[in-house]
Design an enzyme around this catalytic site. Structure first.
Site, short mmCIF file in Angstrom:
data_model
loop_
_atom_site.label_atom_id
_atom_site.label_comp_id
_atom_site.label_asym_id
_atom_site.label_seq_id
_atom_site.Cartn_x
_atom_site.Cartn_y
_atom_site.Cartn_z
N LYS A 1 0.85 -1.21 0.00
CA LYS A 1 0.00 0.00 0.00
C LYS A 1 0.88 1.26 0.00
O LYS A 1 1.94 1.26 -0.61
CB LYS A 1 -0.98 -0.04 1.18
CG LYS A 1 -1.81 -1.35 1.19
CD LYS A 1 -2.98 -1.31 2.12
CE LYS A 1 -3.71 -2.65 2.07
NZ LYS A 1 -4.90 -2.70 2.91
N GLU B 1 -9.97 -0.30 -1.52
CA GLU B 1 -9.56 1.06 -1.17
C GLU B 1 -9.64 1.98 -2.38
O GLU B 1 -9.75 3.21 -2.22
CB GLU B 1 -8.14 1.03 -0.57
CG GLU B 1 -8.17 0.49 0.86
CD GLU B 1 -6.89 -0.17 1.33
OE1 GLU B 1 -5.84 -0.01 0.66
OE2 GLU B 1 -6.94 -0.86 2.36
N GLU C 1 -11.41 -10.27 -0.59
CA GLU C 1 -11.02 -9.40 0.51
C GLU C 1 -12.26 -8.73 1.08
O GLU C 1 -12.66 -7.64 0.60
CB GLU C 1 -10.05 -8.31 0.02
CG GLU C 1 -8.73 -8.84 -0.50
CD GLU C 1 -7.60 -7.82 -0.29
OE1 GLU C 1 -6.62 -8.19 0.35
OE2 GLU C 1 -7.72 -6.67 -0.75
N SER D 1 -6.58 -8.72 7.12
CA SER D 1 -6.02 -8.99 8.44
C SER D 1 -5.34 -10.37 8.54
O SER D 1 -5.40 -11.03 9.58
CB SER D 1 -7.09 -8.84 9.53
OG SER D 1 -7.53 -7.49 9.58
P1 13P Z 1 -4.49 -5.97 5.74
O1 13P Z 1 -3.74 -7.27 5.66
O2 13P Z 1 -3.67 -4.85 6.31
O3 13P Z 1 -5.81 -6.16 6.42
O4 13P Z 1 -4.82 -5.52 4.24
C1 13P Z 1 -5.35 -6.44 3.36
C2 13P Z 1 -5.35 -5.88 2.00
O5 13P Z 1 -6.08 -4.95 1.71
C3 13P Z 1 -4.42 -6.44 1.02
O6 13P Z 1 -4.68 -5.96 -0.26
#
Ligand code: 13P
Length: 252
Positions: free
Chosen positions: A11, A97, A167, A213
């Site tokens: 990210k 996102e 996800e 997560s």
């Molecule tokens: P997290 O593992 O921080 O929850 O994020 C998952 C994600 O959005 C991977 O693309």
């Protein structure tokens, strides 16, 4: 037999220095991993730096986004041609996102998917429901619509370049992962849909990752589910020891 895939979505994190450091630690410990396919997706400005560190290893480089057009007047965007030029083999498309916070439409996501595959990139296509949608019993409906709006733009041959990442939005960055049973239920639904929409071989071969997560403690149980073919990891992919432990749990 579907080979397990562990992908790290960094990210909007790391600096030049920490990106290189993280990649070095991964290469040192898992650079010659053969049992599991490993992908890291750093931010755009660090792609070339990380590529240098990964050179000669089996860890693949991915980007977090792309624009569907190959070039032109699209200020601030990055094209599939640029990504392959920078050594990317993978790209993430449809992350929640971006769907949610940046208003990316189904149509735009479909164009990105098609462009990425056309330019020889492998795609991690993200899908998943929000908490209100799950609470309203709409999970399958939402996931089906996200699949329906994108994948039929490809042939079953082209689908070999695609993995789907389930996800659930409520599990991303919250510390509350889907239980292995919840993940399995949706993954099995996705695979059934693929069988109906395409063919049995496509459904059998296409990998379905879980994301939300994931950490070193819960990865093993998630990956033990018959239709969980890997994980897409956010926060836990920023710590080499944690990400390496997740890779190890995918070996079994
Ligand atoms: P997290 O593992 O921080 O929850 O994020 C998952 C994600 O959005 C991977 O693309």
């Amino acid at each position: 037999m579907r080979k397990k895939l562990v992908a790290g979505n960094w990210k909007m994190n790391t600096t030049r220095q920490t990106a290189v450091q993280l990649a070095r630690e991964l290469v040192a410990a898992a650079g010659q991993e053969t049992a599991v396919e490993v992908v890291v997706c750093p931010p755009f400005p660090y792609l070339l730096l990380v590529r240098e560190v990964l050179a000669g290893s089996r860890i693949a480089l991915g980007a977090q986004n792309l624009h569907p057009e190959p070039k032109g007047a699209f200020t601030g965007e990055v094209s599939p041609v640029m990504l392959t030029d920078c050594g990317c083999q993978w790209v993430i498309v449809g992350h929640s996102e971006r769907r949610r916070d940046l208003g990316e439409s189904h149509e735009f996501i479909r164009r990105k998917l098609v462009a990425a595959v056309h330019h020889g990139l492998q795609v991690i296509l993200c899908i998943g429901e929000t908490k209100p949608e799950r609470d309203a019993g709409q999970t399958f409906q939402v996931v089906r619509a996200q699949l329906q709006d994108s994948l039929p733009a490809l042939t079953s041959d082209q689908l070999q370049a695609v993995v789907v990442a389930y996800e659930p939005v409520w599990a991303i960055g919250t510390g509350v992962n889907a239980t292995p049973e919840q993940a399995q239920e949706v993954h099995a639904f996705v695979r059934r849909w693929l069988g109906e929409q395409f063919d049995a071989k496509t459904a059998e071969n296409l990998r379905i990752l879980y994301g939300g997560s994931v950490n070193a403690s819960n990865a093993g149980a998630l990956l033990a589910q018959p239709d969980v073919d890997g994980v897409l990891v956010g926060g836990a992919s920023l710590q080499a020891s944690e990400f390496l432990a997740i890779i190890r749990s995918a070996r079994r």
